[in-house]
Design a protein around this motif. Structure first.
Motif, PDB file in Angstrom:
ATOM      1  N   THR A  49       6.302   6.377  -7.975  1.00 30.84           N
ATOM      2  CA  THR A  49       4.958   5.642  -8.225  1.00 30.84           C
ATOM      3  C   THR A  49       4.722   5.394  -6.626  1.00 30.84           C
ATOM      4  N   ARG A  50       5.741   4.822  -5.851  1.00 32.14           N
ATOM      5  CA  ARG A  50       5.161   4.401  -4.565  1.00 32.14           C
ATOM      6  C   ARG A  50       4.894   5.825  -3.853  1.00 32.14           C
ATOM      7  N   PHE A  51       5.298   6.899  -4.232  1.00 36.72           N
ATOM      8  CA  PHE A  51       5.055   8.144  -3.147  1.00 36.72           C
ATOM      9  C   PHE A  51       3.504   8.518  -3.819  1.00 36.72           C
ATOM     10  N   SER A  52       3.315   8.966  -5.178  1.00 40.19           N
ATOM     11  CA  SER A  52       2.111   9.435  -5.764  1.00 40.19           C
ATOM     12  C   SER A  52       1.344   8.280  -5.766  1.00 40.19           C
ATOM     13  N   ARG A  53       1.301   7.004  -6.182  1.00 37.19           N
ATOM     14  CA  ARG A  53       0.306   5.972  -6.371  1.00 37.19           C
ATOM     15  C   ARG A  53      -0.354   6.423  -7.874  1.00 37.19           C
ATOM     16  N   LYS A  54       0.304   7.001  -8.619  1.00 39.22           N
ATOM     17  CA  LYS A  54      -0.458   7.520  -9.894  1.00 39.22           C
ATOM     18  C   LYS A  54       0.639   7.254 -11.069  1.00 39.22           C
ATOM     19  N   ARG A  55      -0.012   7.038 -12.125  1.00 39.88           N
ATOM     20  CA  ARG A  55       0.970   6.927 -13.543  1.00 39.88           C
ATOM     21  C   ARG A  55       1.885   8.065 -13.585  1.00 39.88           C
ATOM     22  N   MET A  56       3.235   7.458 -13.568  1.00 40.44           N
ATOM     23  CA  MET A  56       4.191   8.604 -13.836  1.00 40.44           C
ATOM     24  C   MET A  56       5.042   8.205 -14.671  1.00 40.44           C
ATOM     25  N   VAL A  57       5.598   9.303 -15.479  1.00 38.14           N
ATOM     26  CA  VAL A  57       6.561   9.233 -16.764  1.00 38.14           C
ATOM     27  C   VAL A  57       7.613  10.067 -16.282  1.00 38.14           C
TER      28      VAL A  57
END
Length: 130
Positions: A49-57
């Motif tokens: 999440t810190r890398f992408s700043r997107k919803r991650m699953v």
């Protein structure tokens, strides 16, 4: 602020320290494997999440190696690092190091790989990088 991929990978590295308390151990008085995997997935999620700043699953975990048992009353450090970036997914390596409370001894005890997918509000895969 536009960061390079290398800077984003560096900034996403996640480190969490914990103590292995008796309520997280098995009948051998060592860290329960399922608890270790839970903590590893959490650290991997934070790094992704810190890398992408997107919803991650999480979509998979693989190659989890339990090299050393971790006794109760031990300090552990979990380290999550981005290792691969795909179109909609990325991989995070997680290592657990154990430290004896009253000495400088430190050793890598558990390692594993976790794969995450970025999703939109409808739970459909989206690109990691814009």
């Amino acid at each position: 602020m536009n960061l390079t991929i290398e800077e984003r990978i560096k900034n996403a590295e996640t480190r969490i320290f914990k103590v292995v308390f008796p309520n997280t151990t098995n009948h051998y008085n060592t860290l329960f494997g399922g608890t270790a995997m839970h903590m590893m997935d959490e650290v991997a999620f934070i790094a992704a999440t810190r890398f992408s700043r997107k919803r991650m699953v999480t979509i998979s975990s693989s190659q989890i190696d339990f090299k050393e048992s971790i006794p109760a009353d031990t300090i552990i450090e979990l380290v999550g690092r981005i290792t691969e970036i795909g179109n909609t997914s990325l991989k995070v390596s997680v290592e657990i190091f154990q430290e004896t409370m009253f000495s400088e001894e430190r050793k890598k005890s558990i390692s594993g790989m976790f794969t995450f997918v970025a999703i939109d509000e409808n739970k459909k895969p989206i690109k990691i990088l814009d």
